[in-house]
Scaffold this motif. Structure first.
Motif, PDB file in Angstrom:
ATOM      1  N   ALA A  33       0.813  -1.762  -0.120  1.00  0.00           N
ATOM      2  CA  ALA A  33      -0.050  -0.042  -0.044  1.00  0.00           C
ATOM      3  C   ALA A  33       1.433   1.029   0.011  1.00  0.00           C
ATOM      4  CB  ALA A  33      -0.802   0.341   1.148  1.00  0.00           C
ATOM      5  N   VAL A  34       0.413   2.026  -1.110  1.00  0.00           N
ATOM      6  CA  VAL A  34       1.315   3.494  -0.837  1.00  0.00           C
ATOM      7  C   VAL A  34      -0.012   4.809  -0.330  1.00  0.00           C
ATOM      8  CG1 VAL A  34       3.672   2.540  -1.940  1.00  0.00           C
ATOM      9  CG2 VAL A  34       1.321   3.153  -3.586  1.00  0.00           C
ATOM     10  N   ARG A  35       1.142   5.685  -0.548  1.00  0.00           N
ATOM     11  CA  ARG A  35      -0.130   6.909  -1.156  1.00  0.00           C
ATOM     12  C   ARG A  35       0.641   8.026  -1.517  1.00  0.00           C
ATOM     13  NH1 ARG A  35       1.404  10.040   5.311  1.00  0.00           N
ATOM     14  NH2 ARG A  35       3.758  10.372   4.780  1.00  0.00           N
ATOM     15  N   ASP A  36       1.580   8.091  -2.122  1.00  0.00           N
ATOM     16  CA  ASP A  36       2.580   8.868  -3.028  1.00  0.00           C
ATOM     17  C   ASP A  36       2.626   7.774  -4.335  1.00  0.00           C
ATOM     18  OD1 ASP A  36       3.730  10.104  -4.445  1.00  0.00           O
ATOM     19  OD2 ASP A  36       5.478  10.932  -2.873  1.00  0.00           O
ATOM     20  N   SER A  37       1.398   8.308  -5.623  1.00  0.00           N
ATOM     21  CA  SER A  37       1.311   7.623  -6.524  1.00  0.00           C
ATOM     22  C   SER A  37       2.446   7.730  -6.939  1.00  0.00           C
ATOM     23  CB  SER A  37       0.340   8.830  -7.720  1.00  0.00           C
ATOM     24  OG  SER A  37       0.756  10.119  -7.721  1.00  0.00           O
ATOM     25  N   CYS A  48      -6.161   6.942  -1.491  1.00  0.00           N
ATOM     26  CA  CYS A  48      -6.323   8.564  -2.077  1.00  0.00           C
ATOM     27  C   CYS A  48      -6.648   9.306  -0.480  1.00  0.00           C
ATOM     28  CB  CYS A  48      -7.710   8.048  -2.827  1.00  0.00           C
ATOM     29  SG  CYS A  48      -7.778   7.902  -4.093  1.00  0.00           S
ATOM     30  N   LEU A  49      -5.642   9.447  -0.121  1.00  0.00           N
ATOM     31  CA  LEU A  49      -5.429  10.618   0.947  1.00  0.00           C
ATOM     32  C   LEU A  49      -5.610  11.744   0.436  1.00  0.00           C
ATOM     33  CD1 LEU A  49      -2.926   8.576   3.594  1.00  0.00           C
ATOM     34  CD2 LEU A  49      -5.256   8.739   3.546  1.00  0.00           C
ATOM     35  N   LYS A  50      -6.542  12.914   1.395  1.00  0.00           N
ATOM     36  CA  LYS A  50      -6.500  14.229   1.232  1.00  0.00           C
ATOM     37  C   LYS A  50      -5.821  14.666   1.912  1.00  0.00           C
ATOM     38  CE  LYS A  50     -11.266  14.273  -0.458  1.00  0.00           C
ATOM     39  NZ  LYS A  50     -12.640  14.811   0.004  1.00  0.00           N
TER      40      LYS A  50
END
Length: 102
Positions: A33-37, A48-50
């Motif tokens: 899992a990653v939060r940076d594309s 898809c964090l805001k």
């Protein structure tokens, strides 16, 4: 972050999310899992964090292009790829982590 594989259906169930996916995708394996594309690897779940100045949903298509198998989203996105719809990505991450640890 790499992890032991979980299926899309396991992930959706663990966080109370709704899997929106083509038929037969429920058993697709997620291996990280990653939060940076920009850091997406094949088989990852893109979160898809805001933030104050960004919305991860804006980068979902880039994440898919880089090999993301699925996105974790707070609203519908235009794609034919699998995604999991949740009310809060941040809360969903906590639920998934708890499931994973157990």
């Amino acid at each position: 972050m790499s992890m032991l594989p979980l299926t899309l259906s396991e992930i959706a169930a663990s966080c109370g999310g709704k899997l929106i996916a083509p038929e037969g995708s429920a058993n697709l394996l997620i291996t990280g899992a990653v939060r940076d594309s920009r850091q997406v690897k094949e088989g990852n779940l893109f979160l898809c964090l805001k933030g104050a100045t960004f919305d991860g949903h804006d980068f979902a298509s880039m994440a898919y292009e880089r090999g993301a198998a699925c996105c974790l989203c707070e609203h519908e996105i235009e794609t034919d790829k699998p995604y999991i719809l949740v009310s809060s990505v941040a809360d969903a991450i906590r639920y998934i982590a708890k499931y994973y640890r157990n």
